[in-house]
Design a protein around this motif. Structure first.
Motif, PDB file in Angstrom:
ATOM      1  N   VAL B 349       0.491  -1.353   0.028  1.00 20.21           N
ATOM      2  CA  VAL B 349      -0.430   0.257  -0.149  1.00 20.21           C
ATOM      3  C   VAL B 349       0.489   0.871  -0.297  1.00 20.21           C
ATOM      4  O   VAL B 349       2.091   1.489   0.881  1.00 20.21           O
ATOM      5  N   LEU B 350       1.346   2.209  -1.131  1.00 20.59           N
ATOM      6  CA  LEU B 350       1.680   3.363  -0.898  1.00 20.59           C
ATOM      7  C   LEU B 350       0.746   4.178  -0.301  1.00 20.59           C
ATOM      8  O   LEU B 350      -0.533   4.759  -0.495  1.00 20.59           O
ATOM      9  N   ILE B 351       1.475   5.323   0.404  1.00 20.10           N
ATOM     10  CA  ILE B 351       0.699   5.912   1.902  1.00 20.10           C
ATOM     11  C   ILE B 351       1.165   7.735   0.552  1.00 20.10           C
ATOM     12  O   ILE B 351       2.047   7.514   0.671  1.00 20.10           O
ATOM     13  N   GLU B 352       0.042   7.946  -0.062  1.00 21.12           N
ATOM     14  CA  GLU B 352       1.181   9.608  -0.391  1.00 21.12           C
ATOM     15  C   GLU B 352       0.791  10.904   0.431  1.00 21.12           C
ATOM     16  O   GLU B 352       0.281  10.985   0.917  1.00 21.12           O
ATOM     17  N   GLY B 353       1.925  11.841  -0.118  1.00 22.11           N
ATOM     18  CA  GLY B 353       1.750  13.341   0.106  1.00 22.11           C
ATOM     19  C   GLY B 353       2.006  12.801   2.303  1.00 22.11           C
ATOM     20  O   GLY B 353       1.605  14.125   2.466  1.00 22.11           O
ATOM     21  N   THR B 354       2.944  12.011   1.729  1.00 22.51           N
ATOM     22  CA  THR B 354       3.694  11.929   3.289  1.00 22.51           C
ATOM     23  C   THR B 354       5.385  12.381   3.436  1.00 22.51           C
ATOM     24  O   THR B 354       6.293  11.529   4.582  1.00 22.51           O
ATOM     25  N   GLY B 355       5.949  13.487   2.289  1.00 24.65           N
ATOM     26  CA  GLY B 355       6.944  13.572   2.758  1.00 24.65           C
ATOM     27  C   GLY B 355       7.208  14.717   3.917  1.00 24.65           C
ATOM     28  O   GLY B 355       8.335  15.548   4.172  1.00 24.65           O
ATOM     29  N   ALA B 356       6.526  15.101   4.908  1.00 23.57           N
ATOM     30  CA  ALA B 356       6.115  15.765   5.358  1.00 23.57           C
ATOM     31  C   ALA B 356       5.855  15.720   6.595  1.00 23.57           C
ATOM     32  O   ALA B 356       4.678  14.852   7.655  1.00 23.57           O
ATOM     33  N   TYR B 357       6.196  16.000   8.502  1.00 22.10           N
ATOM     34  CA  TYR B 357       6.306  15.314   9.135  1.00 22.10           C
ATOM     35  C   TYR B 357       5.826  14.075   9.315  1.00 22.10           C
ATOM     36  O   TYR B 357       4.696  13.303   9.993  1.00 22.10           O
ATOM     37  N   THR B 358       6.955  13.160   9.227  1.00 26.81           N
ATOM     38  CA  THR B 358       6.535  10.957   9.103  1.00 26.81           C
ATOM     39  C   THR B 358       7.780  10.984  10.183  1.00 26.81           C
ATOM     40  O   THR B 358       8.122  10.463  11.051  1.00 26.81           O
ATOM     41  N   THR B 359       9.008  11.117   9.433  1.00 29.94           N
ATOM     42  CA  THR B 359      10.078  10.784  10.026  1.00 29.94           C
ATOM     43  C   THR B 359      10.877  11.005  11.033  1.00 29.94           C
ATOM     44  O   THR B 359      11.157   9.980  12.359  1.00 29.94           O
TER      45      THR B 359
END
Lengths: 377, 377
Positions: B349-359
């Motif tokens: 499952v790809l979760i898009e729009g996750t470049g910010a506030y995740t890692t």
């Protein structure tokens, strides 16, 4: 709850930045209290509550078993000296390759709550013992459980029957009454459901042997909670009531109840301010917050006792917040926290009852802040 | 939003376990779009959104400035090649020793929202520029800000006057309209407050020079959002309306808007199950959840687009949850997420729009799971 050993450690070592200090003497006392309160139950410490190697080694040496949530936790328990037959893989959500890896390591006890998980275990961990988690209502718990884990009792019957059919050992039933559970009757209701599953399967010749009564044993935050002894008596009475003389093996999985009151977080006041001159409520910002280890303040669920050098002097309500640039990093706002008027920037604040669910919850590097450091003494 | 480069990377490298992949080409395009939309504003990238060194190096080379939340973030920005005069210490909550350290590193621009913070800066960062954050209502934002940061405009006047009196450079005003803000009039209301502070202090001979318009620029999740160009026009009109021909210097601090749509998390379906035979809603468990990097699903605030190989086929509502033994680790339950009926255990499952506030949000080791890995390509 800040023991003299913890206070001495902080006074002598004066660690820079926020940190958790855990007193192993308290963990030892807690383990003995559980042993005494429930002498016929095996204790599986919930590693996720605090996996510090010193804690795991102490408990392994005292004869504890371990409830684990991942292969990494299985390995931590084994590294601490626990043999595989004292380790349960208690997460109902496991990748098949993780089940296989745990089986390779010698694990033979697995939690399930659906036939899909049973099938994974049958494929890669043949012959293992499985117990099925049953949904409970969680009423009376401070950190209530959602419906995430477990299935209704009728479905648990199907799940365990399916396990038996696939050559697994349909071993028992588990439940969890909700974390920080202070309503002693919660165990009675859950044991009644467990008995239903036992009885239904017994009619088909499938004899379950074990009831895993989970955790939920509270630690003392601001309110008094019943002592381990009271839990032991309530649980034993409920077991007798539902199972009569055919008492099953029982397991308990204390996490918070084992280490919660053994730890104290040392923090520092970074800022005290108001948003307008006529505000009644001060904002107190600490150097630790929701992303630094106090995740359980989410929805203001857990209210930790705070200790300052000004205690006893006049207090006024404060909003308590963490140091990050995230507006969600606020611990107590809906119900402000009374703190001394004389509290000042730079003061130390001890956050008690923080031995469980703090270090590993903390963010890896949010806003550039390092994860919560911990000292086990 | 999963670019071809990201899809190719995943197909070729096939990383094991959940991970974030960020496409630098998208970050580059976003930076240029902000430059074009607001040609007269300086761009201070909010490092906290994603501090990956590759992202910071790219933006430093493109001429970006940096908004930082801690000394660690100041050092990251400098390591990436940003000179000190392009770095703002934008956290209003700072230990005095951290201000001193930043000053040693050459930082001369600091955020404040109270006189207590001004006094720290005056003591250890003499002569620095300070800007005072003003409270906004956050209406229209998907991730609304609490009252944590800022003070009322009348108090901002006192704060900046106090700064001037202590020998600091009372430099300007900042606000933040709330993250993922889609109501363009929010900037108009905030700029009106900013102008009030400018005008009041001007009467006393204190001439402010800068308005920091913060972040809040949205990234596209499930709903369409206005393009950077539309924001630029709305903001420029509001500036003209309130400041006339005496336009101040302006700063913007995009974080989510700069990197949100540049990243995709790859995850795997660990389990799909029901709680009872007659349940309408399936539970879908991924190998990443609220504690593994998706903290912004808190209160179901951010609803990420999910991509599976079955898209286009018939769907049914699912509860979406993470892999930990924590019952709070549920992403979407109040509003179930429609997912294909043919989705199966093991599917990607790809979760898009996750470049910010995740890692950086991800827990350091909760339940033994490692923090979210990231690849910047």
């Amino acid at each position: 709850m800040a023991t003299q050993r913890i206070l001495d450690f902080l006074a002598t070592r004066r660690p820079n930045g926020p940190c958790l200090v855990v007193d192993l003497d308290v963990v030892r006392d807690n383990f003995r209290a559980f042993e005494k309160a429930l002498p016929d139950s095996r204790i599986y410490y919930a590693v996720k509550a605090n996996p510090a190697p010193e804690i795991l080694r102490l408990l392994a040496a005292m004869g504890s078993s371990f409830d684990t949530a991942s292969v990494a936790e299985v390995e931590m328990a084994m590294d601490a000296g626990a043999p595989a037959n004292r380790i349960s893989f208690g997460n109902t959500i496991k990748k098949e390759r993780d089940i296989a890896r745990a089986y390779q390591l010698g694990i033979r006890l697995f939690a399930v709550d659906c036939v899909e998980e049973v099938e994974k275990i049958a494929r890669v961990a043949p012959g293992s013992r499985v117990f099925c988690r049953v949904l409970t209502d969680g009423e009376g718990a401070e950190w209530p459980l959602s419906r995430k884990f477990g299935c209704v009792p009728a479905m648990a019957v199907d799940v365990l029957r399916h396990a038996k059919g696939l050559g697994l050992d349909a071993y028992g039933v588990s439940f969890h009454v909700g974390s920080q559970q202070t309503d002693l009757s919660a165990w009675d209701r859950a044991l009644s459901d467990a008995k239903t599953v036992f009885a239904t399967l017994a009619e088909e010749g499938i004899v379950l042997k074990m009831v895993n009564m989970g955790g939920g044993f509270p630690t003392r935050y601001l309110k008094d909670v019943p002592a381990a002894q009271a839990y032991g008596q309530a649980i034993f009475s409920a077991l007798r009531k539902h199972f009569g003389n055919a008492l099953p093996e029982t397991i308990i999985e204390p996490g918070r109840g084992m280490v919660g009151n053994a730890g104290v977080i040392k923090s520092e006041v970074v800022l005290i301010s108001k948003k307008a001159d006529n505000d009644n409520v001060r904002w107190v910002f600490l150097d630790i917050g929701k992303f630094g280890g106090l995740a359980e303040t989410m929805d203001e669920a857990i209210r930790y006792p705070l200790v300052t050098r000004h205690d006893g002097s006049e207090t006024a309500p404060c909003v308590l917040a963490g140091p990050t640039c995230d507006s969600a990093d606020v611990m107590y706002e809906k119900t402000p926290y009374p703190l001394p008027l004389s509290l000042t920037i730079g003061d130390e604040v001890l956050i008690e009852g923080t031995g469980a669910y703090t270090t590993t919850y903390s963010a890896v590097a949010f806003n550039g802040f390092e994860p919560l450091r911990s000292y086990v003494i």
